[in-house]
Each structure stands twice: as structure tokens, then as C-alpha cells.
Write an enzyme that holds these catalytic residues in place. Structure first.
Site, short mmCIF file in Angstrom:
data_model
loop_
_atom_site.label_atom_id
_atom_site.label_comp_id
_atom_site.label_asym_id
_atom_site.label_seq_id
_atom_site.Cartn_x
_atom_site.Cartn_y
_atom_site.Cartn_z
N LYS A 179 18.27 8.69 52.86
CA LYS A 179 16.98 9.32 53.12
C LYS A 179 16.20 8.54 54.17
CE LYS A 179 12.77 11.14 51.11
NZ LYS A 179 11.81 11.15 49.99
N ASN A 183 14.41 9.99 57.49
CA ASN A 183 12.96 9.82 57.66
C ASN A 183 12.63 9.06 58.94
OD1 ASN A 183 12.35 11.20 55.34
ND2 ASN A 183 11.90 9.40 54.11
N ASN A 197 8.02 20.26 61.04
CA ASN A 197 9.42 19.83 61.17
C ASN A 197 10.26 20.75 62.04
OD1 ASN A 197 8.59 17.85 59.42
ND2 ASN A 197 9.84 18.52 57.69
N SER A 249 5.16 13.86 55.58
CA SER A 249 4.04 13.15 54.98
C SER A 249 3.34 12.26 56.01
CB SER A 249 4.54 12.29 53.80
OG SER A 249 5.53 11.37 54.22
N GLU A 261 3.20 5.50 56.09
CA GLU A 261 4.28 4.65 55.56
C GLU A 261 5.23 4.20 56.67
OE1 GLU A 261 4.91 6.38 51.08
OE2 GLU A 261 5.32 7.76 52.74
#
Length: 299
Positions: A179, A183, A197, A249, A261
Site C-alpha cells: 500500500k 500511496n 484520483n 486523503s 501524512e
């Protein structure tokens, strides 16, 4: 008697899992930052309709023990959020974390003497209001012991047959790295371009997308994860197609001028790359990380 669990970080993802775990037979309590609140009413909107439930709401200062804690905060806030609750842990407390990125799992595991279940989820959910959660995509949730043990905990039996839960993972770190690779391509690019996206597949972005995949794959190849590198073009395309209408996100956080993040996702991968004897060239990824580290214009 229903198994009890707590969720710290009852935002979009935490709210969604409050409904999911309740449906799976758990007695769910939420932990947040509003000490005057004793109950929180939430409404979940899905394509099939809506459901409203009221959950017990606790502050971090509550003293009752926690047996099973689901951590759905942003990854950069996870360690601090869990540490504030450590006075409520027992010798059997288990933590489940669903955050993006890597680099914080060992510290969380230490807090509960290795009883950490690491997770990865592709579920999509937003918060149109403080009391509303809107499902964007069921996705799949993968769980496994961070320490690598193969036997699932007893409570996993409650969720293993749900449509959103995958089989128990004996090597969850591999799932998290898979993942992470995806990401590292999708999240920074959509965040910096401020696009959903699906627009990554537009002709105007094809070359940049291909370069990003190539640079991420090069790092994973050098790290010895050749299967992740080989499958990355296909998996990135698949995720983009499946989540075409969704916002990453990281994009959503930047739209709100909130902390993203990027360090736990792209920063983690580039830090791992910096320790390699033969470091692959990653000018695009480095430029993305530099841009994401810049303060917002009015800050």
C-alpha cells in the site's frame, strides 16, 4: 456478552469503523477531545441508505481499562494519541492501527509489549459534518500481527466474514509496503495537482505518472521487494480506476490546509532509499516531498 472495543480518532475513518464493528457484534466506545460529551450521535450515509447510532464517548482521562483499541487517527498523531491512553492499558490490551504510511509501528508495539495488530484499509469515507460520515467505497481491510504471528486473535472471528475484511495476514508488513508503494505515487500527485484520483489517467499527466511509478519501483527493487516493484504499474492503475471519483486523503488535507501524512508515506520511503549503497535517482519524488513540506501560504 458483546466484546468491547474503543476507537481513538473518531473522524471519517473512525466513524465508519464504529458502525462496522457495531454491526459485527462489538460494544464500541469512542475516544476524542471533547470531555464534556458523554454520547456521540453519528449518521452513516451509504448508497443503500443511512443509519444513525449513538456511541458512548470518552476522553483520554477516563480511567476504565481498554482491552481492544482501534487507532484511526492520522499516522503522525497515532503515537501521541495512544501514549495518552497508556494508563488504561492492561497486560492483555491489544492495539489495532489503520494509519497510512510506515515508521511508527515499532513504537506503538512497544507500548503494549508486542500486542499490535497492524492494518491497511482501502475503505473510503468522508465527514460532511461533525455528526455525519459518508461512505465513498467499501474497500478491503487487511490485518495481521506486527510481530508476524500467524494465529489471529479470538475477536477476529467477529469480522472475518464481513464483506470489508480480508483473510488474516501472516505477513502484514508486506501488505503495508504494497500500500505504501501505491500511496507514494497517488497521494502526493493528486495532492499537489489538486485533482481526484481518476484524473491521473488523463493524457496530460501520463508522463509524470509513469515517472513516479518508475522512481518508486526503483526504490523497492533496491530494497529487495522485487514483486512489489514489478506489480506496481498494474496496481496503481487498478486503484486509480477503482477510486476514480475519490480524493486521496492527502489532497483532502491540503484543501483544508491541515497537516498531511507526507512524512509517513513519501518521507519514509525516501529515508529508506537514502540508506542504500546504490541509491536510485528520484528527482520527481524528492521535488514532491520538498513541495509538501512547504508551509501553506497564510501560515
Amino acid at each position: 456478552m458483546k466484546p468491547r472495543c474503543h476507537i481513538v480518532g473518531p473522524g471519517a475513518l473512525g466513524g465508519l469503523f464504529a458502525f462496522r464493528l457495531t454491526a459485527a457484534g462489538f460494544h464500541v466506545s469512542l475516544i476524542g477531545q471533547h470531555p464534556a460529551t458523554q454520547q456521540q450521535k453519528l449518521t452513516l450515509l451509504t448508497p443503500k441508505g443511512q443509519q444513525t447510532l449513538e456511541f458512548p464517548y470518552e476522553s483520554s482521562n477516563t480511567k476504565s481499562p481498554i482491552s481492544l483499541l482501534w487507532v484511526t487517527t492520522k499516522s503522525f498523531a497515532a503515537l501521541n494519541a495512544v501514549t495518552r491512553l497508556s494508563h488504561r492499558f492492561t497486560s492483555e490490551t491489544v492495539i489495532v492501527t489503520l494509519g497510512n504510511g510506515m515508521g511508527y509501528h515499532n513504537a506503538l508495539s512497544t507500548l503494549v509489549s508486542g500486542r499490535l495488530v497492524a492494518g491497511s484499509t482501502t475503505a473510503g469515507c468522508s465527514s460532511p459534518s461533525t455528526q455525519t460520515r459518508k461512505l465513498a467505497g467499501e474497500g478491503k481491510t487487511r490485518l495481521g500481527w506486527w510481530a508476524g504471528a500467524e494465529t489471529a486473535p479470538d475477536w477476529f472471528a467477529n469480522i472475518k466474514d464481513t464483506p470489508w475484511c480480508s483473510d488474516w495476514e501472516s505477513n502484514i508488513e508486506q501488505a503495508l509496503l504494497e500500500k505504501l508503494a501505491i500511496n507514494c505515487v497517488i497521494n502526493p500527485m493528486t495532492a499537489l495537482l489538486n485533482i481526484p484520483n481518476g484524473q491521473l489517467l488523463d493524457n496530460t499527466h501520463q508522463q509524470t505518472l509513469a515517472t513516479a511509478i518508475e522512481e518508486v519501483a526503483a526504490i523497492f527493487n533496491r530494497l529487495g521487494h522485487t514483486d512489489i516493484a514489478k506489480n506496481l504499474p498494474h496496481r496503481v492503475g487498478h486503484v486509480i480506476s477503482d477510486t476514480a471519483q475519490n480524493s486521496s486523503s492527502m489532497r483532502t488535507d491540503r484543501q483544508r490546509q491541515a497537516t498531511t501524512e507526507h512524512e509517513e508515506i513519501l518521507g519514509y520511503l525516501l529515508e529508506r532509499s537514502s540508506g542504500l549503497k546504490e541509491k536510485p535517482l528520484t528527482p520527481l519524488l524528492c521535488s514532491w516531498l520538498s513541495a509538501l513540506r512547504q508551509p501553506y501560504p497564510d501560515q
